[in-house]
Design a protein around this motif. Structure first.
Motif, PDB file in Angstrom:
ATOM      1  N   THR A 236       0.813  -1.218   0.000  1.00 19.04           N
ATOM      2  CA  THR A 236       0.000   0.000   0.000  1.00 19.04           C
ATOM      3  C   THR A 236       0.850   1.273   0.000  1.00 19.04           C
ATOM      4  OG1 THR A 236      -0.173  -0.178   2.415  1.00 19.04           O
ATOM      5  CG2 THR A 236      -1.987  -1.047   1.133  1.00 19.04           C
ATOM      6  N   ILE A 237       1.986   1.258   0.708  1.00 20.30           N
ATOM      7  CA  ILE A 237       2.863   2.436   0.758  1.00 20.30           C
ATOM      8  C   ILE A 237       4.087   2.128  -0.097  1.00 20.30           C
ATOM      9  CG2 ILE A 237       4.040   4.065   2.290  1.00 20.30           C
ATOM     10  CD1 ILE A 237       2.232   3.104   4.555  1.00 20.30           C
ATOM     11  N   SER A 238       3.918   2.249  -1.400  1.00 20.36           N
ATOM     12  CA  SER A 238       4.929   1.801  -2.372  1.00 20.36           C
ATOM     13  C   SER A 238       5.767   2.963  -2.878  1.00 20.36           C
ATOM     14  CB  SER A 238       4.247   1.114  -3.560  1.00 20.36           C
ATOM     15  OG  SER A 238       3.488   0.017  -3.129  1.00 20.36           O
ATOM     16  N   PRO A 239       7.098   2.823  -2.883  1.00 17.89           N
ATOM     17  CA  PRO A 239       7.968   3.918  -3.319  1.00 17.89           C
ATOM     18  C   PRO A 239       7.695   4.433  -4.731  1.00 17.89           C
ATOM     19  CG  PRO A 239       9.248   2.275  -2.146  1.00 17.89           C
ATOM     20  CD  PRO A 239       7.869   1.708  -2.299  1.00 17.89           C
ATOM     21  N   TYR A 240       7.299   3.562  -5.663  1.00 19.68           N
ATOM     22  CA  TYR A 240       7.094   4.056  -7.033  1.00 19.68           C
ATOM     23  C   TYR A 240       5.980   5.098  -7.087  1.00 19.68           C
ATOM     24  CZ  TYR A 240       2.897   1.122  -7.786  1.00 19.68           C
ATOM     25  OH  TYR A 240       1.642   0.558  -7.716  1.00 19.68           O
ATOM     26  N   LEU A 241       5.005   5.006  -6.161  1.00 20.45           N
ATOM     27  CA  LEU A 241       3.924   5.988  -6.123  1.00 20.45           C
ATOM     28  C   LEU A 241       4.420   7.356  -5.675  1.00 20.45           C
ATOM     29  CD1 LEU A 241       0.963   3.922  -4.628  1.00 20.45           C
ATOM     30  CD2 LEU A 241       1.313   4.597  -7.002  1.00 20.45           C
ATOM     31  N   PHE A 242       5.480   7.387  -4.849  1.00 16.17           N
ATOM     32  CA  PHE A 242       6.038   8.668  -4.407  1.00 16.17           C
ATOM     33  C   PHE A 242       6.549   9.449  -5.625  1.00 16.17           C
ATOM     34  CE2 PHE A 242       7.722   6.242  -0.396  1.00 16.17           C
ATOM     35  CZ  PHE A 242       6.423   5.943  -0.031  1.00 16.17           C
ATOM     36  N   PHE A 243       7.317   8.753  -6.467  1.00 17.45           N
ATOM     37  CA  PHE A 243       7.884   9.396  -7.654  1.00 17.45           C
ATOM     38  C   PHE A 243       6.791   9.794  -8.646  1.00 17.45           C
ATOM     39  CE2 PHE A 243      11.350   6.767  -5.992  1.00 17.45           C
ATOM     40  CZ  PHE A 243      12.381   7.689  -5.954  1.00 17.45           C
ATOM     41  N   TRP A 244       5.822   8.892  -8.840  1.00 15.71           N
ATOM     42  CA  TRP A 244       4.742   9.164  -9.787  1.00 15.71           C
ATOM     43  C   TRP A 244       3.936  10.387  -9.366  1.00 15.71           C
ATOM     44  CZ3 TRP A 244       2.764   8.095 -14.448  1.00 15.71           C
ATOM     45  CH2 TRP A 244       1.414   8.397 -14.685  1.00 15.71           C
ATOM     46  N   GLN A 245       3.556  10.464  -8.102  1.00 17.60           N
ATOM     47  CA  GLN A 245       2.685  11.541  -7.631  1.00 17.60           C
ATOM     48  C   GLN A 245       3.310  12.912  -7.869  1.00 17.60           C
ATOM     49  OE1 GLN A 245      -0.532  10.939  -5.622  1.00 17.60           O
ATOM     50  NE2 GLN A 245      -0.733  12.902  -6.665  1.00 17.60           N
ATOM     51  N   ALA A 246       4.586  13.068  -7.505  1.00 16.58           N
ATOM     52  CA  ALA A 246       5.257  14.355  -7.689  1.00 16.58           C
ATOM     53  C   ALA A 246       5.369  14.717  -9.165  1.00 16.58           C
ATOM     54  CB  ALA A 246       6.643  14.323  -7.037  1.00 16.58           C
ATOM     55  N   SER A 247       5.785  13.745  -9.988  1.00 12.19           N
ATOM     56  CA  SER A 247       5.994  14.024 -11.414  1.00 12.19           C
ATOM     57  C   SER A 247       4.691  14.285 -12.157  1.00 12.19           C
ATOM     58  CB  SER A 247       6.737  12.856 -12.071  1.00 12.19           C
ATOM     59  OG  SER A 247       8.042  12.734 -11.559  1.00 12.19           O
ATOM     60  N   VAL A 248       3.644  13.561 -11.789  1.00 11.80           N
ATOM     61  CA  VAL A 248       2.383  13.714 -12.509  1.00 11.80           C
ATOM     62  C   VAL A 248       1.710  15.038 -12.156  1.00 11.80           C
ATOM     63  CG1 VAL A 248       0.716  12.642 -10.910  1.00 11.80           C
ATOM     64  CG2 VAL A 248       0.438  12.332 -13.378  1.00 11.80           C
ATOM     65  N   GLU A 249       1.991  15.584 -10.977  1.00 11.94           N
ATOM     66  CA  GLU A 249       1.469  16.919 -10.658  1.00 11.94           C
ATOM     67  C   GLU A 249       2.104  17.962 -11.583  1.00 11.94           C
ATOM     68  OE1 GLU A 249      -0.989  17.473  -8.843  1.00 11.94           O
ATOM     69  OE2 GLU A 249      -1.139  15.694  -7.561  1.00 11.94           O
ATOM     70  N   VAL A 250       3.387  17.777 -11.894  1.00  4.20           N
ATOM     71  CA  VAL A 250       4.058  18.667 -12.837  1.00  4.20           C
ATOM     72  C   VAL A 250       3.434  18.514 -14.222  1.00  4.20           C
ATOM     73  CG1 VAL A 250       6.261  19.269 -13.912  1.00  4.20           C
ATOM     74  CG2 VAL A 250       6.203  18.562 -11.519  1.00  4.20           C
ATOM     75  N   GLU A 251       3.152  17.269 -14.622  1.00  2.00           N
ATOM     76  CA  GLU A 251       2.494  17.020 -15.904  1.00  2.00           C
ATOM     77  C   GLU A 251       1.136  17.718 -15.966  1.00  2.00           C
ATOM     78  OE1 GLU A 251       3.407  15.497 -18.606  1.00  2.00           O
ATOM     79  OE2 GLU A 251       4.881  13.946 -18.144  1.00  2.00           O
ATOM     80  N   GLU A 252       0.392  17.640 -14.861  1.00  4.50           N
ATOM     81  CA  GLU A 252      -0.932  18.273 -14.811  1.00  4.50           C
ATOM     82  C   GLU A 252      -0.812  19.781 -15.001  1.00  4.50           C
ATOM     83  OE1 GLU A 252      -4.281  17.250 -14.126  1.00  4.50           O
ATOM     84  OE2 GLU A 252      -3.594  15.255 -14.690  1.00  4.50           O
TER      85      GLU A 252
END
Length: 419
Positions: free
Chosen positions: A199-215
């Motif tokens: 549930t607390i997976s490191p790949y989600l940390f990277f995705w969340q930050a980067s995808v906010e920039v994409e948004e």
């Protein structure tokens, strides 16, 4: 009816990346972990859904805020403010972990495809899903990919239905939800570690930050970060993590009542979970559970491969972004392609999906506490975050997550080497 449908479609379009992040957290390998917990221990791990939600929500909020305030992904921020060896160490652990996670998900989707259509081999489905995903990720711009992933999230609703196709004891469910039960043996503790690591997976940390920039880039205009935007992002993350938590909860509920009470206590793969449901809960439960596995895989694999590509691109200074065409970000898309193909190849080199899950859990377990500590440091650093440093409540949840994940990592390594 038409206006209701339009309202639903409009709501989906307005959703931020939180729903996709949350849905990808419940990928086929995660479903396998939750199914193992339910089959082995009934409803005794149901309370973990309540424990995991505020922890994963807090960390994802920090990552989203880092992306918004710095206008770069988590890797870029780490590169700028931390020694390079730390960054390369994260890369060293993240690459094999994410690739094996992708491999386990592709294998799970292929196996479930074979369950639904037995005349077609599982390997064919695995290759088919890999090619489809690769084509969509490379040829579609970010806003199209985001839209597809958001609509695919509707498939997550099937897990809210499946438990009620079987007679349930409400008082038993409520007790298991709010009264934690812990068995002090290594098998049960290993399952708890697996649930938290999933549930607390490191790949989600990277995705969340980067995808906010994409948004922000997708809006095609300068966005000035303020409290209103931060609050909107927090609500978006909370919504996505709530969906993720509920899916986890209902999968444990399904397998903990149907399989455990049916005498099936050993589940190692998602297809075993789906197949075991059929004689006990009926064809509809089996079919919905199986369709959900394929749907979650289609959501999770682009997130997994995308997060890995963001890590590489920001580490080495490549052009990046799902909004760019292939010729504009060759390195970025090449990493996506390689990660998918390597994931597909795992079964052909002798690494089974269950082995991939074990190795992934170990690597995630080691990296998660270190990353959470760095995220907390960045989120409380005024020179980076300015006036958007963490609140006291967010820090409490963050440090609690750090403590629990550190204990989990130590336990995971201990159990692995002991056995």
């Amino acid at each position: 009816m038409k206006s209701a449908k339009s309202a639903v479609l409009s709501a989906i379009r307005k959703m931020g990346p939180g729903i996709v992040t949350g849905a990808s957290d419940d990928d086929p390998s995660g479903i396998a972990t939750y199914s193992q917990a339910g089959a082995a221990y009934g409803l005794n791990t149901l309370w973990t859904g309540i424990l995991a939600f505020p922890l994963m929500s807090a960390i994802q909020k920090m990552c989203a805020k880092i992306g918004l305030v710095t206008n770069q992904g988590l890797t870029g921020t780490l590169k700028k403010h931390y020694p390079r060896p730390v960054l390369y160490l994260m890369l060293l652990f993240s690459f094999p972990a994410i690739v094996m996670n992708i491999g386990a998900d592709i294998a799970g989707m292929g196996a479930v495809g074979n369950l639904l259509f037995p005349q077609i081999e599982a390997s064919f489905f695995s290759v088919f899903f890999t090619i489809v995903l690769l084509a969509l990720i490379i040829y579609l711009p970010y806003h199209k990919i985001a839209s597809i992933l958001k609509y695919l999230c509707i498939v997550m609703l099937v897990y809210f239905v499946v438990p009620f196709l079987y007679k349930q004891d409400l008082s038993e469910i409520l007790q298991a939800t709010f009264v934690p039960k812990i068995e002090w043996n290594e098998e049960f503790l290993a399952i708890l570690v697996g649930i938290l690591g999933t549930t607390i997976s490191p790949y989600l940390f990277f995705w969340q930050a980067s995808v906010e920039v994409e948004e922000m880039n997708a809006r095609q205009k300068k966005v000035f970060v303020n409290k209103k935007i931060i609050n909107e992002i927090n609500l978006d993350v909370d919504f996505g993590m709530t969906i993720s938590g509920f899916v986890m909860y209902f999968i444990i509920l399904t397998t903990g009542t149907v399989l455990f009470k049916g005498g099936i206590h050993q589940i190692t793969t998602v297809e075993e979970a789906a197949q075991a449901l059929r004689p006990l809960a009926g064809d509809m439960a089996y079919l919905l559970f199986a369709i959900g596995i394929i749907g979650t895989g289609l959501i999770a694999i682009p997130v997994l491969s995308g997060s890995l590509s963001y890590i590489f691109a920001e580490t080495f200074g490549w052009e990046q972004g799902l909004d760019k065409k292939f010729h504009e970000a060759r390195g970025f898309y090449t990493v996506i392609a390689i990660s998918l193909l390597l994931g597909l190849s795992l079964n052909y080199i002798g690494i089974t999906p269950i082995q991939a899950l074990i190795y992934t859990a170990i690597l995630y377990g080691i990296t998660a506490p270190i990353l959470i500590a760095m995220i907390l440091h960045i989120s409380n650093n005024k020179s980076i975050m300015g006036r958007f440093v963490n609140s006291k409540a967010l820090n409490i949840m963050g440090f609690l997550a750090l403590f629990i994940m550190s204990a989990s990592a130590i336990s995971l390594v201990y159990f692995y080497f002991k056995n």
